[in-house]
Write an enzyme that holds these catalytic residues in place. Structure first.
Site, PDB file in Angstrom:
ATOM      1  N   CYS A  89       0.793  -1.247  -0.072  1.00 27.44           N
ATOM      2  CA  CYS A  89       0.071  -0.031   0.036  1.00 27.44           C
ATOM      3  C   CYS A  89       0.796   1.272   0.105  1.00 27.44           C
ATOM      4  O   CYS A  89       1.285   1.572  -0.933  1.00 27.44           O
ATOM      5  CB  CYS A  89      -1.003   0.036   1.097  1.00 27.44           C
TER       6      CYS A  89
ATOM      7  N   GLU B   1      -1.452  -8.425   4.880  1.00 24.97           N
ATOM      8  CA  GLU B   1      -1.110  -8.584   6.225  1.00 24.97           C
ATOM      9  C   GLU B   1      -2.527  -8.692   7.033  1.00 24.97           C
ATOM     10  O   GLU B   1      -2.782  -9.283   8.168  1.00 24.97           O
ATOM     11  CB  GLU B   1      -0.306  -7.752   6.833  1.00 24.97           C
TER      12      GLU B   1
ATOM     13  N   HIS C  35      -3.694  -5.109   1.138  1.00 23.67           N
ATOM     14  CA  HIS C  35      -3.033  -5.332   2.277  1.00 23.67           C
ATOM     15  C   HIS C  35      -3.149  -6.845   2.647  1.00 23.67           C
ATOM     16  O   HIS C  35      -4.026  -7.367   3.388  1.00 23.67           O
ATOM     17  CB  HIS C  35      -3.950  -4.504   3.245  1.00 23.67           C
TER      18      HIS C  35
END
Length: 249
Positions: free
Chosen positions: A111, A216, A214
């Site tokens: 990002c 994660e 994202h």
């Protein structure tokens, strides 16, 4: 020896009711690296002159999300659509990225990290993607960030295509995006409105891959998002180029 993966940390200031300042990173980065067999090391925002010391101490680098990247870095005046910036973080992470590049250590950028590394090597950004002529995709999703919200199309013959396929669903939590891609990189994935969603290094001596979404935050809902962390830990430990290693999973 387990590979040490440096994670560029963010800075939470003591304001808006916070009791103390914090250096932090989202837990998903820590979890992803640990599951992959690496040692996560959060790197605090520091003097850019210290970037070489930090990169000497790690085997790979993750650049995480966060504030907007300042348009001053790509010679644009800030518009009223620009969000909060962090000039000290910009300067330090640019130094980290360039030093990791100089040392040919792998970089995974997410990002803001993707946007930052693009600017670090001469690219530019849309200060707000509402500036796009076609703006049909909800890039700042309303659904919980752990779930996918829109599709991406992936070019053939690259690391990303090897495990995500021609199309894949990803989450989305951003309002800036790549405008002009820096010369060392090539785009490998796009949203349906034409925004670059992933790029990789052209040079085969460089293990650099960057995504706009994202991973994660999606580890609990998508096993494939763990592959990004598996990959940077693997590359940091072996030095093999990811394009030569697309089937090791």
């Amino acid at each position: 020896m387990k590979p040490i993966i440096g994670i560029g940390g963010n800075h939470l200031t003591a304001e808006l009711g916070n009791q103390m300042e914090k250096t932090y990173t989202p837990q998903g980065f820590v979890d992803g690296v640990q599951v992959a067999g690496g040692i996560p090391l959060v790197i605090p925002i520091s003097d850019p002159m210290d970037a070489e010391h930090y990169i000497n101490a790690v085997d790979g680098l993750i650049l995480a999300g966060g504030q907007d990247v300042s348009p001053i870095l790509y010679d644009e005046e800030p518009t009223h659509r620009l969000g909060v910036t962090h000039p000290a973080r910009d300067a330090f992470e640019i130094a980290l990225a360039r030093e990791a590049y100089n040392q040919c250590k792998p970089i995974f950028a997410v990002c803001r990290g993707m946007q930052l590394i693009n600017v670090a090597f001469g690219g530019s950004l849309h200060q707000d993607i509402s500036q796009l002529e076609e703006y049909d995709v909800q890039h700042d999703q309303k659904t919980n960030i752990q779930y996918a919200s829109h599709s991406i199309s992936i070019a053939p013959n690259n690391f990303l295509r090897s495990f995500l396929g021609e199309k894949h669903l990803v989450n989305s939590f951003h309002h800036q995006g790549v405008k002009e891609l820096a010369e060392p990189f090539e785009a490998i994935a796009w949203s349906s409105d034409g925004l670059i969603e992933a790029f990789q290094a052209k040079e085969r001596s460089q293990n650099i891959f960057a995504v706009q979404w994202h991973p994660e935050f999606m580890l609990a809902s998508s096993q494939k998002m763990q592959y990004f962390f598996d990959e940077i830990v693997f590359l940091a430990g072996t030095g093999i180029h990811y394009q030569d290693n697309v089937i090791h999973y």
